[in-house]
Design a protein around this motif. Structure first.
Motif, PDB file in Angstrom:
ATOM      1  N   LEU A 154       0.831  -1.202   0.000  1.00 23.76           N
ATOM      2  CA  LEU A 154       0.000   0.000   0.000  1.00 23.76           C
ATOM      3  C   LEU A 154       0.866   1.254   0.000  1.00 23.76           C
ATOM      4  N   LEU A 155       1.951   1.215   0.775  1.00 27.20           N
ATOM      5  CA  LEU A 155       2.837   2.370   0.851  1.00 27.20           C
ATOM      6  C   LEU A 155       3.685   2.513  -0.405  1.00 27.20           C
ATOM      7  N   SER A 156       4.279   1.414  -0.850  1.00 22.02           N
ATOM      8  CA  SER A 156       5.206   1.492  -1.990  1.00 22.02           C
ATOM      9  C   SER A 156       4.501   1.897  -3.280  1.00 22.02           C
ATOM     10  N   GLN A 157       3.205   1.599  -3.388  1.00 20.45           N
ATOM     11  CA  GLN A 157       2.440   1.976  -4.574  1.00 20.45           C
ATOM     12  C   GLN A 157       1.803   3.368  -4.446  1.00 20.45           C
ATOM     13  N   ASN A 158       2.051   4.021  -3.320  1.00 18.35           N
ATOM     14  CA  ASN A 158       1.571   5.394  -3.080  1.00 18.35           C
ATOM     15  C   ASN A 158       0.049   5.523  -3.095  1.00 18.35           C
ATOM     16  N   TYR A 159      -0.644   4.458  -2.773  1.00 21.45           N
ATOM     17  CA  TYR A 159      -2.109   4.533  -2.746  1.00 21.45           C
ATOM     18  C   TYR A 159      -2.590   5.513  -1.671  1.00 21.45           C
ATOM     19  N   HIS A 160      -1.747   5.704  -0.647  1.00 21.73           N
ATOM     20  CA  HIS A 160      -2.138   6.607   0.443  1.00 21.73           C
ATOM     21  C   HIS A 160      -2.264   8.061  -0.029  1.00 21.73           C
ATOM     22  N   GLU A 161      -1.738   8.365  -1.197  1.00 18.19           N
ATOM     23  CA  GLU A 161      -1.870   9.714  -1.733  1.00 18.19           C
ATOM     24  C   GLU A 161      -3.294  10.003  -2.195  1.00 18.19           C
ATOM     25  N   VAL A 162      -4.025   8.952  -2.539  1.00 20.79           N
ATOM     26  CA  VAL A 162      -5.379   9.145  -3.086  1.00 20.79           C
ATOM     27  C   VAL A 162      -6.453   8.417  -2.286  1.00 20.79           C
ATOM     28  N   ALA A 163      -6.053   7.750  -1.206  1.00 18.99           N
ATOM     29  CA  ALA A 163      -7.012   7.085  -0.313  1.00 18.99           C
ATOM     30  C   ALA A 163      -6.430   7.145   1.096  1.00 18.99           C
ATOM     31  N   LYS A 164      -7.180   7.712   2.030  1.00 15.16           N
ATOM     32  CA  LYS A 164      -6.627   8.046   3.342  1.00 15.16           C
ATOM     33  C   LYS A 164      -7.235   7.281   4.505  1.00 15.16           C
ATOM     34  N   LEU A 165      -8.033   6.254   4.242  1.00 16.08           N
ATOM     35  CA  LEU A 165      -8.733   5.569   5.337  1.00 16.08           C
ATOM     36  C   LEU A 165      -8.335   4.093   5.357  1.00 16.08           C
ATOM     37  N   LEU A 166      -7.539   3.726   6.342  1.00 12.62           N
ATOM     38  CA  LEU A 166      -7.008   2.366   6.454  1.00 12.62           C
ATOM     39  C   LEU A 166      -7.691   1.621   7.588  1.00 12.62           C
ATOM     40  N   SER A 167      -8.198   0.432   7.300  1.00 16.69           N
ATOM     41  CA  SER A 167      -8.855  -0.414   8.305  1.00 16.69           C
ATOM     42  C   SER A 167      -7.955  -1.602   8.624  1.00 16.69           C
ATOM     43  N   LEU A 168      -7.498  -1.671   9.858  1.00 12.99           N
ATOM     44  CA  LEU A 168      -6.642  -2.796  10.268  1.00 12.99           C
ATOM     45  C   LEU A 168      -7.511  -3.995  10.637  1.00 12.99           C
TER      46      LEU A 168
END
Length: 359
Positions: A242-256
């Motif tokens: 998730l981090l290496s593909q930079n998805y966090h730049e366009v999606a900000k809600l992570l469910s553990l």
């Protein structure tokens, strides 16, 4: 005259004793030479080792990717312990082909070995590995790593030989977490209606459908743009990806919420394995055992760091209000797919679940 005869007989006796004793000396020397020749004559084997990731770490320029660290450990161990008769050439970043292609090439004996092959992909050619394709199967990485030491795990490794490969160990027991751009997901109801891209696996698609998601099949390379444009609401994968593909730049809600497990298997082509001497087989197995410890440790450290980096980049991290609610929601997936396995494999799945109750 008698003196000459006696001397002549004495000389004959001496020569006979010397002649009789000479073969014994030669025999001993031959045996020693033979042992030395066997040690020297052990064929040098060069293994082509596949892994799918780049050599560089996804977010730390001072480190290598956990797969590469483990691969280099294996290479050094085998080459040192075998005195150079067991060499390993590392082919990272799918240099020998995508995982699916490499599996076929190993069956054909063209590619020798894969260090970290996802069991979800290997199950396509080793169906016994479908035991790993169930939601909430493992409760923690420690649970998975302890399972890897059981007789059930060895049964699965042994089953690989029925498919022209030899299984040498399991590793990287991770979890794929949902990341989305719509809402914080802490309950089953929160997932309802989300357009979520997941693995193209019948059981995985069914699992997220049970949460009310509209599952989407999409190639890996399209995901960032699809998230950016709102074509999909979310993806699910391990934290490092998730981090290496930079998805966090366009999606900000992570469910553990560890809905889907991830595990890997180390495989070698059966035809390659058969070329190794017993000594080389032992060295390779010992090297793999060590490499598994390395990749597990490296991945654990990287995942912890990845989570902190995601948080520092504005990602909201949430956990389930009631994890049992999610586990209960997955029961229809077990009801549908568990009967497709043979009784022995069904028992292994149940054993894993029972084992997890102590973690």
């Amino acid at each position: 005259m008698k003196k000459y005869c006696a001397l002549f007989l004495t000389l004959i006796l001496v020569f006979n004793i010397a002649a009789c004793s000479q073969p014994t000396s030669n025999s001993n020397n031959d045996a020693a030479d033979s042992t030395a020749e066997e040690a020297v004559a052990e064929d040098t084997i060069v293994l082509k080792l596949h892994h799918a990731q780049a050599t560089t770490h996804p977010f730390d320029d001072t480190k290598q990717h956990p797969y590469q660290v483990a691969a280099e450990y294996l290479k050094e161990y085998c080459e040192t312990e075998s005195n150079g008769t067991l060499k390993i050439e590392i082919y990272p970043a799918n240099a020998l082909g995508e995982d699916e292609e490499v599996l076929e090439l190993m069956q054909e004996g063209i590619v020798d070995m894969s260090l970290v092959m996802p069991t979800s992909k290997a199950a396509a050619v080793i169906p016994e590995l479908n035991v790993f394709n169930f939601p909430f199967l493992f409760v923690s990485a420690a649970h998975g790593e302890d399972f890897a030491k059981t007789e059930d795990a060895q049964y699965l490794l042994d089953a690989c030989q029925d498919h022209d490969m030899v299984g040498l160990g399991f590793s990287t027991f991770l979890f794929r977490y949902p990341l989305n751009s719509v809402r914080d997901c802490k309950t089953v109801a929160d997932f309802n209606g989300l357009q979520l891209r997941t693995m193209d696996s019948p059981a995985a698609l069914a699992a997220f459908a049970e949460l009310g998601c509209n599952t989407v099949s999409m190639s890996f390379g399209e995901l960032y743009t699809a998230l950016q444009l709102g074509t999909i609401d979310g993806v699910e994968n391990d934290l490092l990806t998730l981090l290496s593909q930079n998805y966090h730049e366009v999606a900000k809600l992570l469910s553990l919420v560890p809905i889907w497990p991830f595990a890997s298997i180390t495989l070698i082509s059966q035809s390659t394995w058969n070329k190794l001497s017993d000594n080389q087989k032992q060295i390779l197995q010992e090297g793999v055992d060590g490499a598994i410890d390395v990749v597990n440790k490296e991945y654990a450290e990287s995942l912890d760091a990845a989570l902190e980096i995601l948080k520092s980049n504005g990602v909201t991290v949430s956990e389930a209000d009631n994890m049992q609610e999610f586990v209960d929601a997955m029961q229809p997936v077990y009801d549908e797919f568990l009967p497709e396995l043979d009784p022995k494999l069904q028992q292994i799945v149940n054993n894993i679940k029972t084992m997890g109750e102590s973690y």
